[in-house]
Scaffold this motif. Structure first.
Motif, PDB file in Angstrom:
ATOM      1  N   ILE A  61       0.898  -1.147   0.000  1.00 25.24           N
ATOM      2  CA  ILE A  61       0.000   0.000   0.000  1.00 25.24           C
ATOM      3  C   ILE A  61       0.945   1.208   0.000  1.00 25.24           C
ATOM      4  N   SER A  62       0.713   2.176  -0.875  1.00 21.82           N
ATOM      5  CA  SER A  62       1.640   3.297  -1.031  1.00 21.82           C
ATOM      6  C   SER A  62       1.664   4.194   0.205  1.00 21.82           C
ATOM      7  N   ALA A  63       2.705   5.002   0.298  1.00 24.14           N
ATOM      8  CA  ALA A  63       2.778   5.996   1.375  1.00 24.14           C
ATOM      9  C   ALA A  63       1.650   7.010   1.190  1.00 24.14           C
ATOM     10  N   PRO A  64       1.035   7.467   2.284  1.00 28.48           N
ATOM     11  CA  PRO A  64      -0.033   8.461   2.177  1.00 28.48           C
ATOM     12  C   PRO A  64       0.361   9.700   1.359  1.00 28.48           C
ATOM     13  N   SER A  65       1.602  10.168   1.479  1.00 29.64           N
ATOM     14  CA  SER A  65       1.996  11.358   0.705  1.00 29.64           C
ATOM     15  C   SER A  65       1.942  11.078  -0.798  1.00 29.64           C
ATOM     16  N   MET A  66       2.343   9.863  -1.195  1.00 30.57           N
ATOM     17  CA  MET A  66       2.303   9.495  -2.619  1.00 30.57           C
ATOM     18  C   MET A  66       0.851   9.424  -3.113  1.00 30.57           C
ATOM     19  N   ILE A  67       0.002   8.839  -2.279  1.00 31.23           N
ATOM     20  CA  ILE A  67      -1.417   8.725  -2.638  1.00 31.23           C
ATOM     21  C   ILE A  67      -2.031  10.125  -2.744  1.00 31.23           C
ATOM     22  N   ALA A  68      -1.671  10.998  -1.803  1.00 28.14           N
ATOM     23  CA  ALA A  68      -2.207  12.369  -1.808  1.00 28.14           C
ATOM     24  C   ALA A  68      -1.807  13.090  -3.086  1.00 28.14           C
ATOM     25  N   LEU A  69      -0.541  12.971  -3.451  1.00 32.88           N
ATOM     26  CA  LEU A  69      -0.048  13.609  -4.675  1.00 32.88           C
ATOM     27  C   LEU A  69      -0.843  13.129  -5.891  1.00 32.88           C
ATOM     28  N   MET A  70      -1.043  11.806  -5.951  1.00 35.46           N
ATOM     29  CA  MET A  70      -1.798  11.226  -7.071  1.00 35.46           C
ATOM     30  C   MET A  70      -3.247  11.714  -7.107  1.00 35.46           C
ATOM     31  N   LEU A  71      -3.865  11.736  -5.931  1.00 38.10           N
ATOM     32  CA  LEU A  71      -5.271  12.158  -5.884  1.00 38.10           C
ATOM     33  C   LEU A  71      -5.401  13.636  -6.246  1.00 38.10           C
ATOM     34  N   GLU A  72      -4.450  14.459  -5.809  1.00 38.99           N
ATOM     35  CA  GLU A  72      -4.516  15.890  -6.144  1.00 38.99           C
ATOM     36  C   GLU A  72      -4.374  16.109  -7.649  1.00 38.99           C
ATOM     37  N   VAL A  73      -3.411  15.452  -8.290  1.00 37.47           N
ATOM     38  CA  VAL A  73      -3.254  15.671  -9.740  1.00 37.47           C
ATOM     39  C   VAL A  73      -4.409  15.059 -10.527  1.00 37.47           C
ATOM     40  N   SER A  74      -5.146  14.125  -9.898  1.00 33.58           N
ATOM     41  CA  SER A  74      -6.278  13.494 -10.586  1.00 33.58           C
ATOM     42  C   SER A  74      -7.483  14.422 -10.703  1.00 33.58           C
ATOM     43  N   ASP A  75      -7.490  15.504  -9.911  1.00 36.57           N
ATOM     44  CA  ASP A  75      -8.550  16.500  -9.981  1.00 36.57           C
ATOM     45  C   ASP A  75      -9.943  15.842  -9.942  1.00 36.57           C
ATOM     46  N   LEU A  76     -10.168  15.090  -8.870  1.00 36.43           N
ATOM     47  CA  LEU A  76     -11.412  14.322  -8.743  1.00 36.43           C
ATOM     48  C   LEU A  76     -12.557  15.197  -8.242  1.00 36.43           C
ATOM     49  N   LYS A  77     -13.747  14.813  -8.686  1.00 37.38           N
ATOM     50  CA  LYS A  77     -14.956  15.524  -8.248  1.00 37.38           C
ATOM     51  C   LYS A  77     -16.085  14.524  -8.107  1.00 37.38           C
ATOM     52  N   ASN A  78     -17.072  14.874  -7.313  1.00 35.85           N
ATOM     53  CA  ASN A  78     -18.219  13.993  -7.174  1.00 35.85           C
ATOM     54  C   ASN A  78     -18.850  13.733  -8.542  1.00 35.85           C
ATOM     55  N   GLY A  79     -19.169  12.474  -8.815  1.00 39.68           N
ATOM     56  CA  GLY A  79     -19.835  12.118 -10.063  1.00 39.68           C
ATOM     57  C   GLY A  79     -18.893  11.649 -11.169  1.00 39.68           C
ATOM     58  N   LEU A  80     -17.587  11.811 -10.971  1.00 40.20           N
ATOM     59  CA  LEU A  80     -16.657  11.353 -12.028  1.00 40.20           C
ATOM     60  C   LEU A  80     -16.489   9.844 -11.952  1.00 40.20           C
ATOM     61  N   LYS A  81     -16.702   9.186 -13.072  1.00 39.83           N
ATOM     62  CA  LYS A  81     -16.576   7.734 -13.110  1.00 39.83           C
ATOM     63  C   LYS A  81     -15.096   7.354 -13.196  1.00 39.83           C
ATOM     64  N   THR A  82     -14.659   6.582 -12.215  1.00 40.95           N
ATOM     65  CA  THR A  82     -13.221   6.347 -12.067  1.00 40.95           C
ATOM     66  C   THR A  82     -12.890   4.863 -11.991  1.00 40.95           C
ATOM     67  N   LEU A  83     -11.935   4.463 -12.824  1.00 40.38           N
ATOM     68  CA  LEU A  83     -11.417   3.096 -12.785  1.00 40.38           C
ATOM     69  C   LEU A  83     -10.039   3.131 -12.147  1.00 40.38           C
ATOM     70  N   GLU A  84      -9.876   2.352 -11.073  1.00 40.11           N
ATOM     71  CA  GLU A  84      -8.555   2.207 -10.482  1.00 40.11           C
ATOM     72  C   GLU A  84      -7.953   0.878 -10.924  1.00 40.11           C
ATOM     73  N   ILE A  85      -6.684   0.922 -11.346  1.00 43.19           N
ATOM     74  CA  ILE A  85      -5.987  -0.306 -11.730  1.00 43.19           C
ATOM     75  C   ILE A  85      -5.073  -0.690 -10.568  1.00 43.19           C
ATOM     76  N   GLY A  86      -5.293  -1.850  -9.979  1.00 45.64           N
ATOM     77  CA  GLY A  86      -4.491  -2.288  -8.830  1.00 45.64           C
ATOM     78  C   GLY A  86      -5.217  -2.004  -7.528  1.00 45.64           C
ATOM     79  N   ALA A  87      -6.229  -2.818  -7.232  1.00 52.89           N
ATOM     80  CA  ALA A  87      -7.069  -2.573  -6.042  1.00 52.89           C
ATOM     81  C   ALA A  87      -6.277  -2.721  -4.751  1.00 52.89           C
ATOM     82  N   GLY A  88      -5.368  -3.696  -4.721  1.00 53.01           N
ATOM     83  CA  GLY A  88      -4.562  -3.934  -3.518  1.00 53.01           C
ATOM     84  C   GLY A  88      -5.433  -4.036  -2.284  1.00 53.01           C
ATOM     85  N   SER A  89      -5.143  -3.220  -1.299  1.00 50.20           N
ATOM     86  CA  SER A  89      -5.865  -3.250  -0.016  1.00 50.20           C
ATOM     87  C   SER A  89      -7.272  -2.678  -0.104  1.00 50.20           C
ATOM     88  N   GLY A  90      -7.540  -1.880  -1.153  1.00 48.84           N
ATOM     89  CA  GLY A  90      -8.828  -1.194  -1.256  1.00 48.84           C
ATOM     90  C   GLY A  90      -8.800   0.215  -0.660  1.00 48.84           C
TER      91      GLY A  90
END
Ligand code: SAH
Length: 217
Positions: A61-90
């Motif tokens: 499971i990645s470091a929280p800072s790495m996950i945060a960086l990824m989520l910020e650049v992903s520019d997510l919003k409610n309603g966006l349909k998102t596919l994650e590749i590599g479910a891992g821990s969930g």
């Protein structure tokens, strides 16, 4: 507040201070999802350290800072349909669900035991995210097209199926690199007519994306 909640609040403040958590939506997601629900018993005391953790079967499971960086650049919003590749821990799927809505998140995992682990974690934490088993290098045609495709395993290059399964104005966020254990966080944005803009966000280290259009086993 339990000790666990307190540690989580402290971790989020730290991630904000070092500039990895920027938006309210990512901040709230990290505050809501309990990382200790998504890791094996023997590493639970490390749930709120900013470090990658082993989840078994050679995966992390990645470091929280790495996950945060990824989520910020992903520019997510409610309603966006998102596919994650590599479910891992969930864990990351749960964070995405907090932002996009659980009905909009699909996550795919190739290792049966990890799939089982991720599914149980999501269920216990009460996230009704769709988790499927399969080779994510082919995307997941059944629910396409997507607004976001977020890979948490490292690809030698972006598979064509991900580009095909993306909506116009959609984004692919993935660690990409020719070396199996060193990559650059890469973001592709799909323009009208199916061309792509590429942006890079620096070095990162993820486990390899293994499959037909990824690394060979
Ligand atoms: N997002 C996860 C991180 C898991 S590590 C979390 O929050 O915990 C990356 C995961 O990608 C591993 O579980 C690995 O088995 C999986 N993976 C690697 N190649 C894959 C592929 N082709 N399709 C689906 N999952 C894959």
């Amino acid at each position: 507040m339990s000790l666990n909640d307190e540690s989580r609040v402290n971790m989020v403040s730290y991630l904000e201070k070092i500039g990895y958590v920027k938006s309210e939506s990512v901040k709230n997601a990290f505050l809501k999802v309990d990382r200790s629900n998504f890791i094996p018993e023997h590493v639970k005391h490390e749930a709120y350290r900013d470090t990658p953790l082993s989840i078994g079967w050679g995966q992390t499971i990645s470091a929280p800072s790495m996950i945060a960086l990824m989520l910020e650049v992903s520019d997510l919003k409610n309603g966006l349909k998102t596919l994650e590749i590599g479910a891992g821990s969930g864990y990351n799927a749960a964070l995405i669900a907090e932002i996009c809505g659980e009905e909009n998140v699909i996550t795919i995992e190739r290792i049966p035991e990890v799939y089982q682990f991720g599914m149980e974690n999501l269920k216990r934490a009460e996230y009704r995210v769709r988790i499927v088993i399969g080779d994510g290098t082919k995307g997941f045609e059944e629910e396409a097209p997507y607004d976001r495709i977020i890979a948490t395993a490292a690809a030698p290059e972006i598979p064509q199926s991900w580009k095909d399964q993306l909506k116009e104005d959609g984004m692919i966020i993935a660690p990409v690199g020719k070396e199996r254990y060193y990559q650059e966080l890469t973001v592709l944005k799909k323009r009208k007519g199916g061309t792509f803009d590429t942006k890079k966000y620096g070095g990162c280290i993820f486990v390899p994306l293994v499959g037909e259009d990824g690394w060979k086993e």
